[in-house]
Design an enzyme around this catalytic site. Structure first.
Site, PDB file in Angstrom:
ATOM      1  CG  HIS A  96       7.596  -3.418  -0.668  1.00 54.03           C
ATOM      2  ND1 HIS A  96       8.708  -4.050  -1.570  1.00 54.03           N
ATOM      3  CD2 HIS A  96       7.907  -1.958  -1.009  1.00 54.03           C
ATOM      4  CE1 HIS A  96       8.941  -3.076  -2.763  1.00 54.03           C
ATOM      5  NE2 HIS A  96       8.444  -1.977  -2.251  1.00 54.03           N
ATOM      6  CD  GLU A 151       5.414   1.840   0.429  1.00 50.25           C
ATOM      7  OE1 GLU A 151       5.359   0.600   0.319  1.00 50.25           O
ATOM      8  OE2 GLU A 151       5.570   2.836  -0.151  1.00 50.25           O
TER       9      GLU A 151
HETATM   10 ZN    ZN Z   1       8.827  -0.051  -2.967  1.00 55.05          ZN
END
Ligand code: ZN
Length: 371
Positions: A213, A216
């Site tokens: 990740h 974001e």
């Molecule tokens: Zn996610």
């Protein structure tokens, strides 16, 4: 393009749901059926903020749209609470697979963090095995209906805790027995991949696939660390790679785009971006570009040749499906079936599978879209 009452939409006369799809970024604890939550919560005496399934579905949507991260995270407190037993994990995983298949997905990767499912006394291994049992039951149920789906686990470590090395070992131990990759999730800002160097060094030494990740809730430094410290083969969202692009459009003239070195690397190495349109809007990941899907840099990245993939992130929270995300994109950016096919081919190429298996997926996608 209207989404009908069955959650489907038509593009060029074709049902989007019927098309073969690949789902790469899909959280297990973000994909529970409201009815299942009610039943599992009842069994363990856990309080639920609604009495009926549709009311609960509304609650998830409101919490996720509230603009407050605190309210949004409360939804995961609820889903994770009912996933602390072998039976809870098994059932949720089984339904996850069945729901994906019903959405036309032929290959999926489910990510979840075993360390968050130990409150009921399960060991890490027992939790992974419970999820795997559910996945296999789901695959069998789909097969008995004449369909085909395969789902692999992305074993996830939480980035704000210090168990990542242990979780990396867990993932590698289950290679060939369900685990296909590793991820880190949780608060991105302030918890860079470099904090988990030991885990990533170990995974690299074992040649175990990693997605992270990144890009974001944090920007280019986080993406840089995901690629350098994490050796990420894909970026979880990665949408903020667009911050490394300088877009200059002159009135009535062509648009010029200048790439930073990082953006060049991600595009030219075809590192898949696990973009999640609805979720990216709700979490503010695209706030610097705007607040509607039209403002999402999805199309810019696609037109520039990045390997864009379409994902749901958290189906229950965003009340969405892969079909719906594709329909929303097609409507917003005027995409054709060829564009939707390109996104599925990107996802198939980026799947954590052998090259033979990926070629098989690519073939199935080609056949499905040709039909
Ligand atoms: Zn996610």
């Amino acid at each position: 393009m209207a989404i009908d009452q069955h959650g489907d939409a038509k593009l060029q006369g074709v049902s989007i749901r019927s098309l073969p799809k690949v789902s790469l970024h899909d959280h297990l604890d973000g994909a529970l059926r409201p009815q299942t939550i009610l039943e599992l919560a009842d069994e363990i005496g856990h309080e639920v903020p609604a009495a009926a399934a549709d009311e609960l579905a509304d609650w998830f949507e409101q919490q996720s749209d509230s603009g407050s991260l605190v309210e949004y995270l409360k939804t995961f407190d609820l889903t994770i609470a009912v996933m602390q037993t072998r039976e809870g994990l098994r059932r949720v995983a089984k339904e996850f697979v069945e729901d994906l298949a019903a959405d036309g997905v032929i290959y999926g990767e489910v990510r979840w963090a075993p360390e968050q499912h130990l409150a009921g006394g399960l060991s890490l291994e027992e939790a992974v095995e419970a999820v795997q049992a559910g996945i296999e039951e789901g695959e069998d149920a789909v097969e008995s209906r004449g369909d085909d789906i395969r789902v692999g686990q992305l074993i996830t470590a939480m980035r704000h805790t210090d168990r990542s090395r242990e979780i990396a070992e867990l993932a590698v131990a289950y290679r060939g027995r369900g685990a296909v990759g590793f991820d880190i999730a949780g608060p991105e800002d302030g918890f860079p991949p470099s904090n988990h160097r030991a885990a990533f060094d170990y995974l690299a030494s074992e040649f175990f696939p990693v997605t992270v990740h990144a890009g974001e809730a944090a920007g280019l430094d986080s993406i840089r660390s995901a690629l350098i410290d994490g050796r990420a083969l894909r970026l979880g969202h990665g949408v903020r790679i667009a911050e490394d692009l300088d877009v200059v459009s002159q009135k009535g003239e062509e648009t010029f785009v200048t790439f930073g070195d990082l953006a060049h690397w991600v595009r030219d190495r075809e590192i898949p971006l696990e973009l999640s349109p609805s979720s990216n809007l709700q979490t503010g990941a695209i706030a610097r570009w705007g607040t509607t899907l039209e403002d999402h840099p999805f199309d810019l990245l696609y037109q520039l040749g990045f390997s864009v993939t379409v994902n749901v992130d958290n189906r229950t929270m965003s009340r969405t499906s892969l079909t719906r995300e594709l329909a929303l994109l097609a409507e917003t950016f005027d995409y054709s079936l060829d564009d939707l096919e390109a996104f599925q081919l990107n996802a198939a190429a980026g799947a954590f599978l052998s090259v033979e298996e990926r070629e098989e997926l690519i073939e199935l996608i080609g056949e499905g879209f040709d039909r």
